[in-house]
Design a protein around this motif. Structure first.
Motif, PDB file in Angstrom:
ATOM      1  N   ILE A 106      10.321 -36.010  37.637  1.00  0.00           N
ATOM      2  CA  ILE A 106      10.692 -35.355  38.898  1.00  0.00           C
ATOM      3  C   ILE A 106      12.002 -35.917  39.416  1.00  0.00           C
ATOM      4  CG2 ILE A 106      10.053 -35.115  41.328  1.00  0.00           C
ATOM      5  CD1 ILE A 106       7.130 -34.963  40.424  1.00  0.00           C
ATOM      6  N   ARG A 107      12.129 -37.222  39.388  1.00  0.00           N
ATOM      7  CA  ARG A 107      13.336 -37.843  39.926  1.00  0.00           C
ATOM      8  C   ARG A 107      14.549 -37.560  39.040  1.00  0.00           C
ATOM      9  NH1 ARG A 107      12.092 -43.285  39.491  1.00  0.00           N
ATOM     10  NH2 ARG A 107      14.212 -43.661  40.227  1.00  0.00           N
ATOM     11  N   TYR A 108      14.347 -37.511  37.717  1.00  0.00           N
ATOM     12  CA  TYR A 108      15.483 -37.193  36.848  1.00  0.00           C
ATOM     13  C   TYR A 108      15.931 -35.751  37.057  1.00  0.00           C
ATOM     14  CZ  TYR A 108      18.597 -36.785  32.896  1.00  0.00           C
ATOM     15  OH  TYR A 108      19.717 -36.565  32.127  1.00  0.00           O
TER      16      TYR A 108
ATOM     17  N   ASN B  16      21.772 -44.326  43.756  1.00  0.00           N
ATOM     18  CA  ASN B  16      20.678 -45.292  43.892  1.00  0.00           C
ATOM     19  C   ASN B  16      19.483 -44.930  43.013  1.00  0.00           C
ATOM     20  OD1 ASN B  16      19.658 -47.710  44.942  1.00  0.00           O
ATOM     21  ND2 ASN B  16      18.541 -46.648  46.574  1.00  0.00           N
ATOM     22  N   GLU B  17      19.771 -44.470  41.793  1.00  0.00           N
ATOM     23  CA  GLU B  17      18.728 -44.152  40.819  1.00  0.00           C
ATOM     24  C   GLU B  17      18.924 -45.009  39.562  1.00  0.00           C
ATOM     25  OE1 GLU B  17      16.316 -42.397  41.675  1.00  0.00           O
ATOM     26  OE2 GLU B  17      16.893 -40.709  42.942  1.00  0.00           O
ATOM     27  N   ARG B  18      19.247 -46.282  39.749  1.00  0.00           N
ATOM     28  CA  ARG B  18      19.626 -47.148  38.632  1.00  0.00           C
ATOM     29  C   ARG B  18      18.530 -47.276  37.579  1.00  0.00           C
ATOM     30  NH1 ARG B  18      21.599 -49.334  43.265  1.00  0.00           N
ATOM     31  NH2 ARG B  18      23.805 -49.954  43.354  1.00  0.00           N
ATOM     32  N   ASP B  19      17.279 -47.238  38.002  1.00  0.00           N
ATOM     33  CA  ASP B  19      16.199 -47.458  37.046  1.00  0.00           C
ATOM     34  C   ASP B  19      16.073 -46.330  36.025  1.00  0.00           C
ATOM     35  OD1 ASP B  19      15.256 -45.921  39.387  1.00  0.00           O
ATOM     36  OD2 ASP B  19      13.349 -45.871  38.308  1.00  0.00           O
ATOM     37  N   LEU B  20      16.731 -45.189  36.288  1.00  0.00           N
ATOM     38  CA  LEU B  20      16.669 -44.067  35.361  1.00  0.00           C
ATOM     39  C   LEU B  20      17.705 -44.169  34.248  1.00  0.00           C
ATOM     40  CD1 LEU B  20      16.182 -41.036  37.812  1.00  0.00           C
ATOM     41  CD2 LEU B  20      14.441 -42.156  36.401  1.00  0.00           C
ATOM     42  N   ARG B  21      18.607 -45.144  34.324  1.00  0.00           N
ATOM     43  CA  ARG B  21      19.712 -45.202  33.363  1.00  0.00           C
ATOM     44  C   ARG B  21      19.225 -45.375  31.918  1.00  0.00           C
ATOM     45  NH1 ARG B  21      23.756 -49.469  36.260  1.00  0.00           N
ATOM     46  NH2 ARG B  21      21.749 -50.540  36.548  1.00  0.00           N
ATOM     47  N   LYS B  22      18.188 -46.155  31.709  1.00  0.00           N
ATOM     48  CA  LYS B  22      17.703 -46.381  30.339  1.00  0.00           C
ATOM     49  C   LYS B  22      16.931 -45.183  29.799  1.00  0.00           C
ATOM     50  CE  LYS B  22      13.585 -48.829  32.018  1.00  0.00           C
ATOM     51  NZ  LYS B  22      12.866 -50.118  32.019  1.00  0.00           N
TER      52      LYS B  22
END
Length: 373
Positions: A181-183, A338-344
């Protein structure tokens, strides 16, 4: 000239669609990755009317309205809550909030508009009741990420903007559905914010959107889309936004946060409703969006076909090169939003988007259901 074997044709097609994707990455998305807001020596505060519409949103009103009340903003501002024919305790919750904190203007609607489905009628009533020229819109299930949301979102009006596009994020929770959802939300924002920076604004999201009341009234509000259940945010912006009147704000202090759906069924219903409005965009916007989606969709199939029918090393090399460029640009934008955790997760989520297109493309021709909440 080499023989036009099927493998060679696939290779050429792969090069073509890769070039299209790289064009979007460098011409559009890199603008957002490198975006720096204008530094201001002085801060001007405009009078603002915040408008929130809700139908049977008692729990969300109780949870989120205080986040609007406690904004750090010394200039005149109004918080107008439109309670749209709720049958739950919304009316009493709003009365209690106003008695405890003050500062609320409450508009209780007691009748539905005939032949105007969705949110447009209550929002139109709220806009007409707004006392200030600048309107800041959000949803009942949204809360500002900080007490500086109002300040940040109104700043571009000092530079002559008529529309300000913000980012409506979702709370971060464990689980795959939350990441998907966030991506998808990030990927949508990547496009509408980047295109706005390129002078081609085409939509905004009602979770975090601002425009002038006069712009709404001078364009006859939602009259041209009153027959549609959705579109109070994206279709209206699609109609009135242009390269000169639209600004963006991506400061994390200016984000709103919403609770994401927790089941696949709920999320699919939500996206089905939202996705169906895009078929009413202006032709030029449909072409720009469609070409990107088509290239994105076909790229991975052509990589596989190239590996099988032409050269595995060539196909994997093109995939690697495209993915590295995409990773660098997307990671930078994720940091901005502020969505850094999605980078990987970029490569995996990029593959997921192929399935996403398959799931929701039929909504372009499906008839909408006439509800809004």
């Amino acid at each position: 000239m080499p023989d036009l074997t099927p493998g060679y044709i696939i290779f050429i097609a792969l090069l073509l669609f890769t070039a299209v994707l790289l064009f979007y990455y460098f011409y559009f998305f890199l603008r957002l990755a490198l975006f720096r807001p204008q530094k201001r020596n002085t801060t001007q505060q405009q009078p603002v009317s915040i408008i929130v519409c809700g139908k049977d949103e008692a729990r969300n009103f109780a949870r989120n309205i205080p986040g609007l009340i406690f904004q750090e903003y010394t200039s005149s501002h109004q918080i107008l809550v439109v309670n749209d024919n709720s049958v739950d305790d919304s009316r009493f919750i709003l009365q209690e909030l106003n008695a405890k904190y003050g500062g609320l203007s409450i508009l209780n609607l007691r009748q539905n508009a005939q032949h105007i489905p969705g949110k447009k009628y209550p929002l139109s009533m709220g806009i007409r009741e707004a006392v200030h020229e600048i309107l800041l819109l959000t949803d009942a299930d949204c809360v500002p990420s900080t007490e500086h949301w109002l300040q940040k979102m109104q700043e571009p009006y000092a530079d002559g903007a008529d529309i300000v596009l913000g980012y409506g994020a979702y709370h971060k929770h464990p689980g795959l559905l939350n990441k998907l959802i966030r991506y998808e939300t990030f990927h949508s924002a990547l496009q509408y914010l980047s295109y706005a920076l390129a002078g081609i604004p085409y939509m905004g999201v009602g979770r975090n959107l601002s425009y002038k009341k006069s712009l709404f009234l001078n364009n006859k509000g939602f009259s041209s889309i009153n027959h549609l259940p959705g579109g109070d945010d994206d279709l209206f912006i699609n109609k009135v936004a242009n390269s000169k009147n639209t600004a963006i704000v991506i400061d994390p202090a200016a984000h709103t946060l919403s609770s994401p759906k927790t089941t696949w069924k709920e999320w699919k219903y939500q996206k089905t409703r939202h996705f169906s409005t895009s078929k009413y965009y202006k032709p030029k916007h449909k072409i720009i969006l469609g070409l990107y989606s088509l290239s994105h969709f076909l790229f991975y199939f052509l990589v596989v076909a190239c590996c099988i029918g032409f050269s595995g090393w060539v196909g994997l090399g093109i995939l690697a090169g495209k993915s590295i460029i995409q990773q660098l640009i997307f990671a930078r934008v994720m940091k901005q939003l502020n969505e850094r955790d999605l980078r990987k997760w970029v490569l995996i989520m990029d593959l997921w988007m192929v399935l996403y297109y398959l799931l929701f493309a039929p909504m372009l021709i499906k008839k909408e259901k006439k509800t809004w909440n």
